[in-house]
Write an enzyme that holds these catalytic residues in place. Structure first.
Site, PDB file in Angstrom:
ATOM      1  N   LYS A  34       0.968  -1.170  -0.030  1.00 59.79           N
ATOM      2  CA  LYS A  34       0.099  -0.056   0.090  1.00 59.79           C
ATOM      3  C   LYS A  34       0.735   1.403  -0.140  1.00 59.79           C
ATOM      4  O   LYS A  34       0.752   2.043  -0.780  1.00 59.79           O
ATOM      5  CB  LYS A  34      -0.908  -0.088   1.217  1.00 59.79           C
ATOM      6  CG  LYS A  34      -1.811   1.210   1.452  1.00 59.79           C
ATOM      7  CD  LYS A  34      -2.979   0.834   2.187  1.00 59.79           C
ATOM      8  CE  LYS A  34      -2.873   0.754   3.653  1.00 59.79           C
ATOM      9  NZ  LYS A  34      -2.663   2.047   4.404  1.00 59.79           N
ATOM     10  N   GLY A 106      -5.703   7.548   5.394  1.00 55.65           N
ATOM     11  CA  GLY A 106      -4.748   8.682   5.845  1.00 55.65           C
ATOM     12  C   GLY A 106      -3.398   8.770   5.209  1.00 55.65           C
ATOM     13  O   GLY A 106      -2.982  10.180   5.094  1.00 55.65           O
ATOM     14  N   ARG A 134      -9.227  11.761  12.596  1.00 60.34           N
ATOM     15  CA  ARG A 134      -7.872  11.456  12.570  1.00 60.34           C
ATOM     16  C   ARG A 134      -7.060  12.794  12.751  1.00 60.34           C
ATOM     17  O   ARG A 134      -7.574  13.608  11.909  1.00 60.34           O
ATOM     18  CB  ARG A 134      -7.219  10.449  11.615  1.00 60.34           C
ATOM     19  CG  ARG A 134      -7.691   9.181  11.880  1.00 60.34           C
ATOM     20  CD  ARG A 134      -7.060   8.203  10.799  1.00 60.34           C
ATOM     21  NE  ARG A 134      -6.008   7.949  10.976  1.00 60.34           N
ATOM     22  CZ  ARG A 134      -5.011   7.062  10.360  1.00 60.34           C
ATOM     23  NH1 ARG A 134      -5.587   6.592   9.240  1.00 60.34           N
ATOM     24  NH2 ARG A 134      -3.833   6.789  10.544  1.00 60.34           N
ATOM     25  N   SER A 183       6.788   9.235  12.027  1.00 56.18           N
ATOM     26  CA  SER A 183       5.806   9.199  11.287  1.00 56.18           C
ATOM     27  C   SER A 183       6.203   9.266  10.016  1.00 56.18           C
ATOM     28  O   SER A 183       6.610  10.414   9.475  1.00 56.18           O
ATOM     29  CB  SER A 183       4.561  10.133  11.483  1.00 56.18           C
ATOM     30  OG  SER A 183       3.562  10.252  10.126  1.00 56.18           O
ATOM     31  N   GLN A 185       4.523   9.193   7.251  1.00 60.22           N
ATOM     32  CA  GLN A 185       3.528  10.175   6.405  1.00 60.22           C
ATOM     33  C   GLN A 185       3.866  11.670   6.691  1.00 60.22           C
ATOM     34  O   GLN A 185       3.828  12.320   5.494  1.00 60.22           O
ATOM     35  CB  GLN A 185       1.834   9.726   7.040  1.00 60.22           C
ATOM     36  CG  GLN A 185       1.440   8.478   6.775  1.00 60.22           C
ATOM     37  CD  GLN A 185       0.296   8.264   7.401  1.00 60.22           C
ATOM     38  OE1 GLN A 185      -0.297   9.009   8.253  1.00 60.22           O
ATOM     39  NE2 GLN A 185      -0.416   7.126   6.941  1.00 60.22           N
ATOM     40  N   ASP A 336       1.643  -1.126  11.965  1.00 60.70           N
ATOM     41  CA  ASP A 336       0.198  -1.644  11.220  1.00 60.70           C
ATOM     42  C   ASP A 336      -0.088  -3.310  11.752  1.00 60.70           C
ATOM     43  O   ASP A 336      -1.097  -3.527  11.463  1.00 60.70           O
ATOM     44  CB  ASP A 336       0.129  -1.393   9.951  1.00 60.70           C
ATOM     45  CG  ASP A 336       0.220   0.061   9.533  1.00 60.70           C
ATOM     46  OD1 ASP A 336      -0.191   0.840  10.263  1.00 60.70           O
ATOM     47  OD2 ASP A 336       0.689   0.292   8.379  1.00 60.70           O
ATOM     48  N   ARG A 415      -7.628  -3.398   9.321  1.00 61.88           N
ATOM     49  CA  ARG A 415      -6.814  -4.233  10.264  1.00 61.88           C
ATOM     50  C   ARG A 415      -7.363  -5.081  11.295  1.00 61.88           C
ATOM     51  O   ARG A 415      -6.999  -5.994  11.517  1.00 61.88           O
ATOM     52  CB  ARG A 415      -5.610  -3.758  10.516  1.00 61.88           C
ATOM     53  CG  ARG A 415      -4.613  -2.937   9.298  1.00 61.88           C
ATOM     54  CD  ARG A 415      -3.151  -2.835   9.310  1.00 61.88           C
ATOM     55  NE  ARG A 415      -2.746  -2.092   8.243  1.00 61.88           N
ATOM     56  CZ  ARG A 415      -2.342  -2.498   7.015  1.00 61.88           C
ATOM     57  NH1 ARG A 415      -2.783  -3.836   6.683  1.00 61.88           N
ATOM     58  NH2 ARG A 415      -2.281  -1.425   6.201  1.00 61.88           N
TER      59      ARG A 415
HETATM   60  C1  S3P Z   1       2.412   4.631   6.445  1.00 62.30           C
HETATM   61  C2  S3P Z   1       2.985   4.947   7.479  1.00 62.30           C
HETATM   62  C3  S3P Z   1       2.379   4.557   8.727  1.00 62.30           C
HETATM   63  C4  S3P Z   1       1.372   3.472   8.528  1.00 62.30           C
HETATM   64  C5  S3P Z   1       0.261   3.697   7.508  1.00 62.30           C
HETATM   65  C6  S3P Z   1       1.021   4.218   6.152  1.00 62.30           C
HETATM   66  C7  S3P Z   1       2.820   5.317   5.048  1.00 62.30           C
HETATM   67  O1  S3P Z   1       1.614   5.736   9.352  1.00 62.30           O
HETATM   68  O2  S3P Z   1       0.507   3.352   9.841  1.00 62.30           O
HETATM   69  O3  S3P Z   1      -0.309   2.716   7.216  1.00 62.30           O
HETATM   70  O4  S3P Z   1       2.652   4.902   3.902  1.00 62.30           O
HETATM   71  O5  S3P Z   1       3.609   6.269   5.009  1.00 62.30           O
HETATM   72  P1  S3P Z   1       2.332   7.034  10.182  1.00 62.30           P
HETATM   73  O6  S3P Z   1       3.683   7.172   9.474  1.00 62.30           O
HETATM   74  O7  S3P Z   1       1.731   7.884  10.473  1.00 62.30           O
HETATM   75  O8  S3P Z   1       3.226   5.981  11.537  1.00 62.30           O
END
Ligand code: S3P
Length: 455
Positions: A34, A106, A134, A183, A185, A336, A415
């Site tokens: 993903k 997210g 969120r 994070s 993200q 995750d 999940r």
């Molecule tokens: C992700 C980062 C994770 C993860 C999410 C996907 C990504 O979140 O939980 O399912 O693709 O960068 P965080 O970076 O907020 O921990």
């Protein structure tokens, strides 16, 4: 019964039952990663010319990113198994005509906020009930420092949430930002904003998180360096106003999806399976290491590198598991995977302790309380702490379950749904979850794949 709005379509909740069947055997593959799929689409949309992606995850989350990029000018099509993206070039995104609905995702919203932040466009993002709860402040803060302006709904507890409008600034201001939470993200949002920003944008990462953005940015030709300082923090420096060259990308299978058949095979007596072509990037593979430490018979065959990412076939056999203390430091490498680890812990001999998991409370659901609630329904002995669960396992004895039991709540969280589906295979007489449709966000075909392994 809840209903789940995604991309303007209302999906009715679909209860599903999972009960003990035969041992899991044979070879299988899981859908594409993903995180890598989102990034492939985004960077391809910013390259000049035509990129091709094989193995893209066709789950709702990734399709939401594709739809958003189309709304901002990229051409994205699928022919056979290959996705083709005609990029608009860094800085070339256009003003969308309408608000963009990112469903449950997210990753989509946070990465795209970064992308928009350094373009001269305004975008409104919306999402489903889970995504709208969120927190977005973690991305708004650094992107505001770069000059973007945000208007967000404030939740009753004072957090900036969706719906949210971003007004980008071009040229934006490069920043140096030390991540206050681990994070990927947030890191990726800043780097994506940095792509169209003059000068060097720098992210300092005290705790390493998944590094797919860095790997792929380099693969597309961006000038990005990673150094480590005295405290072992990673310093990621990206030179902006980059020109990205189109690529051919092969997305490996998602280790976060492989986690479900892997744990199921460990728990169901007689099982022996191989999950082929799974990403085993060390920033993602913490679950497999922890399961091995619990006594799980997991081995990695045909290790190779595909598109800069380590990949292997994972061979798993039924094993007797023993509870352990899971160190807080491994959390980012399996963030995750804790829901399904909790199921493994519920069947292990002895106690498994987890800590440092505050972040799990702000995922697609509050995963600590949601898992604790469902496990209690199955008769599992546990303590819920603020930052983790302590679970005393059954030593391999089936969990309680049966038709008079209330359906387990999944709270729009893929999940949670898939973890309890795995638990159903090791109950005395099955369980029902209130909604299996969230699995479509990351693992289309999940229930069929599990059924095929057991037949
Ligand atoms: C992700 C980062 C994770 C993860 C999410 C996907 C990504 O979140 O939980 O399912 O693709 O960068 P965080 O970076 O907020 O921990």
């Amino acid at each position: 019964m809840t209903s789940k709005p995604t991309n303007q379509i209302i999906v009715e909740a679909k209860p599903a039952s999972f009960a003990p069947g035969g041992a899991l055997t044979g070879r299988t593959t899981v859908p594409g990663d993903k995180s890598i799929s989102h990034r492939s689409l985004i960077l391809s949309a910013l390259a000049v010319g035509k990129s091709q992606i094989a193995g893209l995850l066709e789950g709702e989350d990734v399709l939401a990113t594709a739809a958003a990029l189309r709304a901002m000018g990229a051409t994205i099509e699928k022919k056979g198994d290959i996705w083709t993206v005609h990029g608009v070039g860094v800085g070339g995104l256009m003003q969308p005509d309408t608000a963009i609905d990112l469903g449950n995702s997210g990753t989509s919203v946070r990465l795209l906020m970064g992308l928009v932040a350094s373009h001269d466009i305004s975008v409104t993002f919306t999402g489903d009930a889970s995504l709208s709860r969120r927190p977005m402040g973690r991305v708004i803060d650094p992107l505001s420092d770069m000059g973007a302006e945000f208007t967000a709904r404030m939740s009753s507890d004072g957090k900036a949430c969706l719906p949210l409008a971003v007004r980008g600034l071009c040229p934006a201001v490069p920043i140096e930002y030390r991540l206050p939470v681990a994070s990927a993200q947030v890191k990726s949002a800043i780097l994506l904003a940095g792509l169209n920003t003059p000068g060097v944008t720098r992210v300092i990462e005290p705790v390493p998180t998944r590094d797919h953005s860095e790997t792929m940015l380099k693969g597309f030709g961006a000038d990005l360096t990673v150094e480590t300082d005295k405290e072992d923090s990673r310093i990621i420096s990206l030179t902006g106003e980059a020109e990205l060259s189109p690529q051919k990308i092969k997305v490996p299978g998602d280790p976060s999806s492989a986690a479900f058949p892997v744990v199921a095979a460990l728990l169901v007596p007689g099982s022996d399976i191989v999950v082929e072509n799974v990403g085993i990037n060390p920033t993602r593979a913490g679950l497999f290491t922890i399961l091995q430490q619990m006594g799980g018979d997991i081995s990695f065959k045909k290790k190779r590198t595909v598109g800069g990412e380590p990949v292997a076939d994972i061979h798993v056999k039924h094993s007797k598991l023993t509870g352990i203390d899971v160190p807080a430091e491994v959390a980012p490498s399996m963030i995750d995977e804790f829901p399904v680890l909790f199921i493994a812990a519920a069947l292990a001999e002895g106690t498994t302790t987890t800590s440092g998991l505050h972040e799990l409370r702000i995922k697609e659901s509050d995963r600590l309380s949601q898992m604790a609630e469902g496990l209690r329904v199955l008769g599992v002995e546990l303590t819920e702490k603020e930052d983790g669960l302590i679970i005393t396992g059954s030593g391999g004895e089936p969990l309680s379950g049966g038709s008079n039991m209330s359906a387990i709540e999944t709270a729009l969280d893929h999940r949670i749904a898939m973890s309890f589906a795995v638990a159903g295979l090791v109950t005395a007489s099955g369980l029902t979850i209130d909604d299996i449709t969230p699995a479509e966000t990351s693992f289309p075909g999940f229930a069929d794949l599990m059924k095929a392994l057991a037949s």
